[in-house]
Scaffold this motif. Structure first.
Motif, PDB file in Angstrom:
ATOM      1  N   TYR A 151      -3.446  -4.281  18.096  1.00 19.44           N
ATOM      2  CA  TYR A 151      -4.195  -4.314  16.839  1.00 19.44           C
ATOM      3  C   TYR A 151      -4.780  -2.943  16.513  1.00 19.44           C
ATOM      4  O   TYR A 151      -4.853  -2.550  15.340  1.00 19.44           O
ATOM      5  CB  TYR A 151      -5.312  -5.345  16.919  1.00 19.44           C
ATOM      6  N   GLU A 155      -4.004  -0.904  13.117  1.00 21.17           N
ATOM      7  CA  GLU A 155      -5.074  -0.404  12.257  1.00 21.17           C
ATOM      8  C   GLU A 155      -4.931   1.095  12.022  1.00 21.17           C
ATOM      9  O   GLU A 155      -5.100   1.586  10.897  1.00 21.17           O
ATOM     10  CB  GLU A 155      -6.430  -0.708  12.884  1.00 21.17           C
ATOM     11  N   VAL A 158      -2.119   1.642   9.684  1.00 20.53           N
ATOM     12  CA  VAL A 158      -2.321   0.926   8.415  1.00 20.53           C
ATOM     13  C   VAL A 158      -1.030   0.196   8.025  1.00 20.53           C
ATOM     14  O   VAL A 158      -0.519   0.338   6.900  1.00 20.53           O
ATOM     15  CB  VAL A 158      -2.794   1.875   7.282  1.00 20.53           C
ATOM     16  N   LEU A 159      -0.492  -0.559   8.986  1.00 21.93           N
ATOM     17  CA  LEU A 159       0.736  -1.313   8.776  1.00 21.93           C
ATOM     18  C   LEU A 159       0.562  -2.739   9.294  1.00 21.93           C
ATOM     19  O   LEU A 159      -0.120  -2.955  10.297  1.00 21.93           O
ATOM     20  CB  LEU A 159       1.907  -0.655   9.517  1.00 21.93           C
TER      21      LEU A 159
END
Length: 217
Positions: A151, A155, A158-159
């Motif tokens: 995660y 983040e 940004v995908l």
């Protein structure tokens, strides 16, 4: 097409079993404990350094783990110095990474190896800054198969999950990718076998690095 690939390190990008075996046996020997071969260490690894030492001690007959603290501390000290012992990329890995870069696919490393050691291995094998993101085991982030590390990469890039592939050689890796909702690819050149990969949820299994490219579409 997929926009990013997250790789495991040991047994996936880099053949590190000689270094792990060397450092583990040296730590055990300092306390009069028996040594083990590379095939044994292939089954000791995968869940972080502490679990590796626990498994080695149990195999050595220390059922109560009475030597754990001293052997673990010694192992970390030795490994910090010798983590590059006979380490090399697997055949075909460099060609795969170059092709991913040519296709503008972002690449990341997520490992249960201690963070500083992970970064050193990646930097020395591939060059500093070659990967877009590198993360090893840290106290503030749960280790795999918890998907927290994945995660964090999602983040940073940004995908969404659908834009990623997750690639690894163990059941822990398959569980990690699946937990994060990512298409997960098991590799057969590493430390574990096809059965373990499939049993733990591999969406695909490949035997050569460049085969990964067929799963980008």
């Amino acid at each position: 097409m997929k926009k990013a690939v997250i790789f495991d390190l040991d047994g996936t990008l880099a053949d590190t079993i000689a270094s792990i075996t060397y450092c583990g046996n040296l730590a055990l020997s300092r306390f009069g404990l028996p040594s083990f071969g590379e095939e044994d260490y292939k089954h000791f690894v995968g869940d972080g350094a502490a679990m590796l030492i626990r498994r080695a001690l149990l195999a050595a007959g220390d059922e109560r783990l009475e030597h754990f603290e001293e052997v673990y501390k010694t192992y970390l000290e030795i490994f910090a110095k010798d983590c590059m012992y006979q380490v090399k990329p697997y055949e075909g890995i460099c060609a795969l990474l170059e092709e991913l870069k040519r296709l503008s696919v972002r690449i990341a490393v997520l490992s249960n190896k201690p963070d500083a050691d992970s970064r050193r291995v990646v930097d020395e094998l591939f060059g500093k800054g070659y990967f877009d993101f590198v993360q090893g085991q840290r106290e503030d982030i749960p280790r795999k198969p918890d998907p927290a590390g994945v995660y964090r990469i999602m983040e940073a890039f940004v995908l969404p999950a659908g834009d990623f592939l997750y690639v690894g050689d163990s059941g822990v890796d398959m569980k990690t990718g699946r937990a994060a909702g990512i298409f997960t690819v098991g590799v057969l050149w590493g430390f574990r076998d096809r059965e373990e990969l499939v049993e733990n949820g591999a969406d695909a299994v490949i035997s050569k690095p460049l085969e990964l490219l067929s799963h980008l579409a």
